[in-house]
Structures are given as structure tokens and as C-alpha cells.
Motif scaffolding. Structure first.
Motif, PDB file in Angstrom:
ATOM      1  N   ASN A  81       0.844  -1.178   0.000  1.00 33.20           N
ATOM      2  CA  ASN A  81       0.000   0.000   0.000  1.00 33.20           C
ATOM      3  C   ASN A  81       0.891   1.243   0.000  1.00 33.20           C
TER       4      ASN A  81
ATOM      5  N   GLU B 177       2.413  11.361  -0.560  1.00 29.41           N
ATOM      6  CA  GLU B 177       2.714  10.235  -1.464  1.00 29.41           C
ATOM      7  C   GLU B 177       3.354  10.694  -2.769  1.00 29.41           C
TER       8      GLU B 177
ATOM      9  N   ASN C 129       0.395   4.232   1.025  1.00 30.48           N
ATOM     10  CA  ASN C 129       0.399   4.989   2.278  1.00 30.48           C
ATOM     11  C   ASN C 129       1.280   4.329   3.329  1.00 30.48           C
ATOM     12  N   TYR C 130       1.280   3.001   3.356  1.00 27.15           N
ATOM     13  CA  TYR C 130       2.163   2.282   4.277  1.00 27.15           C
ATOM     14  C   TYR C 130       3.626   2.532   3.898  1.00 27.15           C
TER      15      TYR C 130
ATOM     16  N   ARG D 147       4.809   5.108   2.204  1.00 28.46           N
ATOM     17  CA  ARG D 147       5.082   6.517   2.502  1.00 28.46           C
ATOM     18  C   ARG D 147       5.443   6.687   3.980  1.00 28.46           C
ATOM     19  N   GLU D 148       4.690   6.048   4.865  1.00 27.20           N
ATOM     20  CA  GLU D 148       4.959   6.128   6.303  1.00 27.20           C
ATOM     21  C   GLU D 148       6.315   5.509   6.652  1.00 27.20           C
TER      22      GLU D 148
END
Length: 172
Positions: free
Chosen positions: A154, A167, A156-157, A159-160
Motif C-alpha cells: 500500500n 505520497e 500509504n504504508y 510513505r509512512e
């Protein structure tokens, strides 16, 4: 085991996608026993400058600060099986050589290794195998591209894990 851990930092860069300034600031205590598959990124190396009498600034030394590049930079990063094997090799090397310095992971006979030490090693290896010199950021970009291209993570995962707030930065 190697005579120092700088060479092991290079594959570790490819396995974690960390910034070189974050890698040299990692401590063994950043790997929580209950979450041994993750490393907590919470500090980084930076350059320190002294102000001279004439008002100009002069480079002084490299220091570790208790923060990351951005607020999103304080994060937990997944450690692959290969990354954990590299850490075991580093631990063994440090024990064999008697290296210890404030709990830092990446050490040599002089103490904590710096970003300059790893970057110099990467460029030396590039010259040795006759390819264009690359910096550590290329390892980070390769890590990101590999995960994005796999389609298995994912955004977003990812990116974190990278410490990005947007992103678009991750895709860029």
C-alpha cells in the motif's frame, strides 16, 4: 566478519530504504524485543557549524541529533529477513572487534561511523567495478521503486515507512 561495519551498511540501505543519515544514528535499543521485525527510526546525523568572528560559518563536525528530517521521519521500519541477517553479522563483527560506542549499530575502530564513511565506501565500490559513481540515495530510490513496482504494498504504508508526508514525494 568484516573489519568494520561500513560495508554492511550498503546492503542494509537496500533492505530498509533508510536515509544514510538515519542509518549511522541507529542504536541497538531501536529494535524492540516485542517488535524485533521493526527498527524505530528516531534520530539522524547532521553537520554542525561554528560561527566565526567575521560572522561566517565553518563546518565543525558531524553529530547525532534526537530527531529526524521531518515529523513523519520518526517511524518504525520493517526489517526483512535479509536485514535481520545483516544486523546479526554486524553484532558479531562488533563483538569480535570489541567495538562499542553508546549502543550505536554501525561502528569501526574509531567509534560510530559517519555518513561520509559509508558514502565514500559506496563510491569506491562503484569505481572498483567500473560503473558510474552512485550515492546512498540511489539505494533508497531503488528500494522505493522495487516496492512500488511489485504492487504488493500500500502506497500509504510505504510513505509512512519512508518518512514522507506526501505520497507524491514517494512516487517522485
Amino acid at each position: 566478519a568484516s573489519n568494520e561495519t561500513a560495508c554492511l551498511a550498503i546492503p542494509f540501505l537496500f533492505q530498509t530504504g533508510l536515509r544514510i543519515s538515519e542509518i549511522v544514528a541507529l542504536k541497538w535499543s531501536d529494535i524492540a524485543e516485542e517488535k524485533e521485525n521493526y527498527i524505530h527510526v528516531q534520530r539522524m546525523e547532521t553537520k554542525e557549524f561554528d560561527r566565526l568572528a567575521d560572522g561566517t560559518w565553518s563546518y565543525s563536525r558531524r553529530v547525532v541529533i534526537e530527531r529526524t528530517k521531518s515529523d513523519a521521519g520518526n517511524r518504525n521500519v520493517y526489517l526483512t529477513t535479509v536485514a535481520r541477517k545483516i544486523l546479526n553479522q554486524i553484532r558479531e563483527c562488533n563483538l569480535q572487534k570489541g567495538y562499542s560506542n553508546g549502543g550505536y549499530i554501525f561502528l569501526n575502530a574509531k567509534g560510530r561511523i559517519t555518513t561520509l564513511c559509508i558514502d565514500t565506501r559506496i563510491r569506491k565500490y562503484c569505481r572498483h567495478i567500473s560503473i558510474d559513481e552512485k550515492g546512498s540515495h540511489k539505494a533508497r530510490k531503488t528500494y522505493i521503486s522495487t516496492l512500488i513496482d511489485s504492487g504488493e504494498i500500500n502506497i500509504n504504508y510505504l510513505r509512512e515507512m519512508l518518512g514522507h508526508t506526501d505520497e507524491r514525494t514517494t512516487y517522485g
